[in-house]
Design a protein around this motif. Structure first.
Motif, PDB file in Angstrom:
ATOM      1  N   LEU A  74     -52.733  55.807  47.533  1.00  0.00           N
ATOM      2  CA  LEU A  74     -54.115  55.520  46.829  1.00  0.00           C
ATOM      3  C   LEU A  74     -54.900  57.177  47.309  1.00  0.00           C
ATOM      4  CD1 LEU A  74     -54.228  53.379  50.623  1.00  0.00           C
ATOM      5  CD2 LEU A  74     -53.945  51.961  47.747  1.00  0.00           C
ATOM      6  N   THR A 177     -60.033  51.059  46.325  1.00  0.00           N
ATOM      7  CA  THR A 177     -58.559  50.808  46.490  1.00  0.00           C
ATOM      8  C   THR A 177     -58.153  51.630  47.734  1.00  0.00           C
ATOM      9  OG1 THR A 177     -56.657  52.795  46.160  1.00  0.00           O
ATOM     10  CG2 THR A 177     -58.275  53.824  46.463  1.00  0.00           C
ATOM     11  N   ALA A 178     -57.725  50.018  48.506  1.00  0.00           N
ATOM     12  CA  ALA A 178     -57.257  50.219  49.769  1.00  0.00           C
ATOM     13  C   ALA A 178     -55.668  49.500  50.345  1.00  0.00           C
ATOM     14  CB  ALA A 178     -58.530  50.117  50.791  1.00  0.00           C
ATOM     15  N   HIS A 179     -55.888  48.819  50.756  1.00  0.00           N
ATOM     16  CA  HIS A 179     -55.114  47.201  51.455  1.00  0.00           C
ATOM     17  C   HIS A 179     -56.106  46.328  51.686  1.00  0.00           C
ATOM     18  CE1 HIS A 179     -51.288  49.219  51.744  1.00  0.00           C
ATOM     19  NE2 HIS A 179     -51.271  49.778  51.831  1.00  0.00           N
ATOM     20  N   GLY A 180     -55.483  45.365  51.794  1.00  0.00           N
ATOM     21  CA  GLY A 180     -57.096  44.398  52.221  1.00  0.00           C
ATOM     22  C   GLY A 180     -55.901  42.572  52.214  1.00  0.00           C
ATOM     23  N   ILE A 194     -61.213  44.079  52.818  1.00  0.00           N
ATOM     24  CA  ILE A 194     -60.889  45.384  52.804  1.00  0.00           C
ATOM     25  C   ILE A 194     -61.013  46.309  54.117  1.00  0.00           C
ATOM     26  CG2 ILE A 194     -61.611  47.501  51.581  1.00  0.00           C
ATOM     27  CD1 ILE A 194     -63.996  46.440  50.258  1.00  0.00           C
ATOM     28  N   GLN A 226     -57.148  46.329  45.651  1.00  0.00           N
ATOM     29  CA  GLN A 226     -56.897  45.914  46.976  1.00  0.00           C
ATOM     30  C   GLN A 226     -56.251  44.431  46.850  1.00  0.00           C
ATOM     31  OE1 GLN A 226     -60.185  45.551  46.600  1.00  0.00           O
ATOM     32  NE2 GLN A 226     -61.082  44.438  48.406  1.00  0.00           N
ATOM     33  N   CYS A 227     -54.815  44.703  47.806  1.00  0.00           N
ATOM     34  CA  CYS A 227     -54.240  43.026  47.434  1.00  0.00           C
ATOM     35  C   CYS A 227     -55.608  41.803  47.886  1.00  0.00           C
ATOM     36  CB  CYS A 227     -53.718  42.478  48.944  1.00  0.00           C
ATOM     37  SG  CYS A 227     -51.467  43.394  48.313  1.00  0.00           S
ATOM     38  N   ALA A 229     -58.216  40.805  46.187  1.00  0.00           N
ATOM     39  CA  ALA A 229     -59.585  41.549  45.799  1.00  0.00           C
ATOM     40  C   ALA A 229     -60.408  40.445  45.615  1.00  0.00           C
ATOM     41  CB  ALA A 229     -59.475  42.791  44.724  1.00  0.00           C
ATOM     42  N   CYS A 266     -49.029  49.920  45.886  1.00  0.00           N
ATOM     43  CA  CYS A 266     -49.166  50.576  46.766  1.00  0.00           C
ATOM     44  C   CYS A 266     -47.867  51.416  47.213  1.00  0.00           C
ATOM     45  CB  CYS A 266     -50.435  50.132  48.047  1.00  0.00           C
ATOM     46  SG  CYS A 266     -51.019  49.972  48.018  1.00  0.00           S
TER      47      CYS A 266
END
Length: 523
Positions: A74, A177-180, A194, A226-227, A229, A266
């Protein structure tokens, strides 16, 4: 005495001392004034439409929700994006980045570099223990000039402090650009999130509410990896709800995957050459260089001399061997306001001959359809049916094939391990003093025993081989069908004849055809 009557900068009359008008003088003065006025008028009108007066603002939201979920990939995604902006010579003075814990000191990034572990230890873990998380460490992030952590209050404050200062014609580009997470409500499957620092989150509808606070005339382009998204593809609607109609703000977006699926990418691994997530390909397409600095052929599918966001999205669909099913806002619009034909309807059906679909496709869509046809060995007029059949029946075969290939490597590894245990029975326990000696003072002896084993070369070939993961091949069939469906639905929207919907769709497509650095040019 000669005098003139002027209103603004236009001569309306010329008189002599006796009050008589002289046509020649009138004409001469009028032409002279006109020659001086025209350039001023042109400059004035250009200043209102000139893209140079419009600015691009960049908002990056990156990182995980906690150190254990803040993988170094990330961080590297953010750094790659910043390099792209710099390499393209873009003005980044209006660029703000929120990343993980902000400027707080502490180990907030998860990093895994097995090469930092002595070779004997790596082999011991591989053959007699568990190599998972081998070389896992934590450190402080290295993203420069971070504005603050990604806690929701900080993001909200940015829209008040910075977003509110934007002007009509400006454009906001948001990169997440993270997790989701998927939606917690089965009734609202697009209400995905997010993940933000401190195990907090921002829901799709809240994010849309923040966009609503931007001044009139501000455009928005979102790239989210992100997942889940795809839930944010509804940012084109008021409050993220199709039943409330289109937002008056022109927005478009590109998403690594759909609302009900995780996304690839990730990882705590430090080697960026192994990264295969969505933004790796998207930013490479726009900049012409990979993460590793290698040049690629620009995917200028329509041949207009530049690469649009839409072309970068298409390049990713074609190139990324991942589990992702990318989508974009124009596709979500079509899902809501268009439909397939049935029976004797004049609307296109979802199983049209391939030549029909290709005939209605634009150059970017044709590049994807033809490219995926080649990759998947799809031929003939019944390609849509063949792709649909592959989606319905392919996943089970893929899972079986992958398990079988992995078990081959595992079986050879066990044989090597048993042979070594016959030589050193103490290896049954890797904390035995002899095992520890083999990783330290006798490491050369241990390494040589493994690498000179008669089956080691075969094992390494099996272990290092790129496994044929049919789930990744299957998703390419889904990508093919999604593009083909969008071609048909776009044509059907036109045939349905709702002029307002057609204009709305074309506005989204135009925004998706923008490029980095062209704020104001698609007004």
């Amino acid at each position: 005495m000669i005098g003139s009557t002027i209103i603004g900068s236009t001569v309306i009359g010329v008189t002599t001392g006796n009050g008589l008008y002289h046509p020649e003088i009138i004409l001469m003065r009028f032409l002279n004034t006109l020659l001086l006025t025209i350039p001023l008028l042109c400059v004035g009108s250009l200043s209102q439409a000139d893209p140079s007066v419009a600015d691009d603002y960049f908002l990056t939201i990156g990182g995980g929700y906690a150190p254990s979920g803040n993988q170094v990939s990330l961080e590297n995604n953010v750094l790659f994006f910043q390099r792209v902006l710099t390499d393209l010579g873009l003005d980044t003075s209006k660029s703000d980045c929120f990343f993980s814990d902000g400027d707080a000191k502490g180990h907030d990034v998860q990093v895994m570099d097995p090469q930092t572990i002595p070779k004997a230890n790596r082999l011991m873990a591989e053959f007699f223990g568990n190599s998972r998380s081998l070389g896992l460490t934590y450190r402080d992030h290295r993203v420069p000039n971070v504005r603050a952590s990604t806690r929701p209050d900080n993001i909200r404050k940015w829209f008040v402090d910075v977003g509110a200062t934007m002007q009509s014609g400006d454009r906001l580009l948001v990169f997440v650009t993270a997790h989701g997470s998927r939606s917690s409500s089965s009734k609202e499957p697009y209400e995905t999130t997010i993940a933000t620092w401190g195990n907090s989150s921002i829901k799709m509808s809240e994010f849309v509410g923040l966009l609503d606070e931007l001044p009139d005339g501000v455009d928005v382009v979102s790239i989210m990896v992100q997942c889940h998204a795809g839930g944010f593809s509804r940012l084109i609607f008021n409050a993220g709800d199709p039943d409330r109609g289109m937002s008056p703000q022109r927005r478009c977006g590109f998403f690594a995957t759909v609302n009900d699926r995780p996304a690839a990418g990730c990882t705590p691994e430090v080697d960026e050459a192994n990264y295969v997530e969505y933004s790796t390909y998207f930013w490479a397409a726009l900049s012409g260089r990979t993460r590793m600095g290698e040049s690629i052929e620009l995917p200028d599918y329509d041949g207009n001399g530049s690469v649009s966001f839409d072309e970068a999205h298409a390049y990713t669909i074609l190139t990324a061997d991942t589990i992702d099913l990318p989508n974009k806002t124009s596709g979500e619009f079509l899902n809501q306001y268009s439909k397939f034909g049935k029976g004797d309807s004049e609307l296109l059906k979802d199983d049209e001959p391939y030549s029909v679909i290709l005939g209605f496709a634009n150059p970017v869509q044709r590049a994807v359809l033809e490219g995926l046809s080649s990759q998947l060995n799809l031929e003939g007029e019944k390609r849509l049916l063949a792709a649909s059949d592959a989606v319905d029946s392919g996943s089970g075969r893929g899972r079986f094939r992958r398990r079988r290939e992995e078990s081959d490597a595992s079986r050879v590894r066990r044989e090597i391990s048993r042979d070594l245990e016959r030589r050193w029975p103490e290896l049954a326990n890797i904390v035995n003093p002899v095992s520890i000696e083999l990783m330290t003072t006798r490491s050369d002896e241990f390494i040589r025993a493994i690498e000179e084993h008669k089956d080691y070369k075969r094992y390494r070939e099996l272990a290092d081989a790129v496994l044929v993961d049919e789930s990744k091949r299957q998703v390419k069939y889904e990508r093919f069908l999604r593009v083909a469906d969008n071609v048909a639905l776009a044509e059907n929207l036109r045939r349905m004849g709702n002029e307002e919907r057609i204009r709305q769709f074309e506005a989204i497509v135009q925004a998706e055809s923008g490029t980095l650095g062209d704020a104001g040019r698609t007004q």
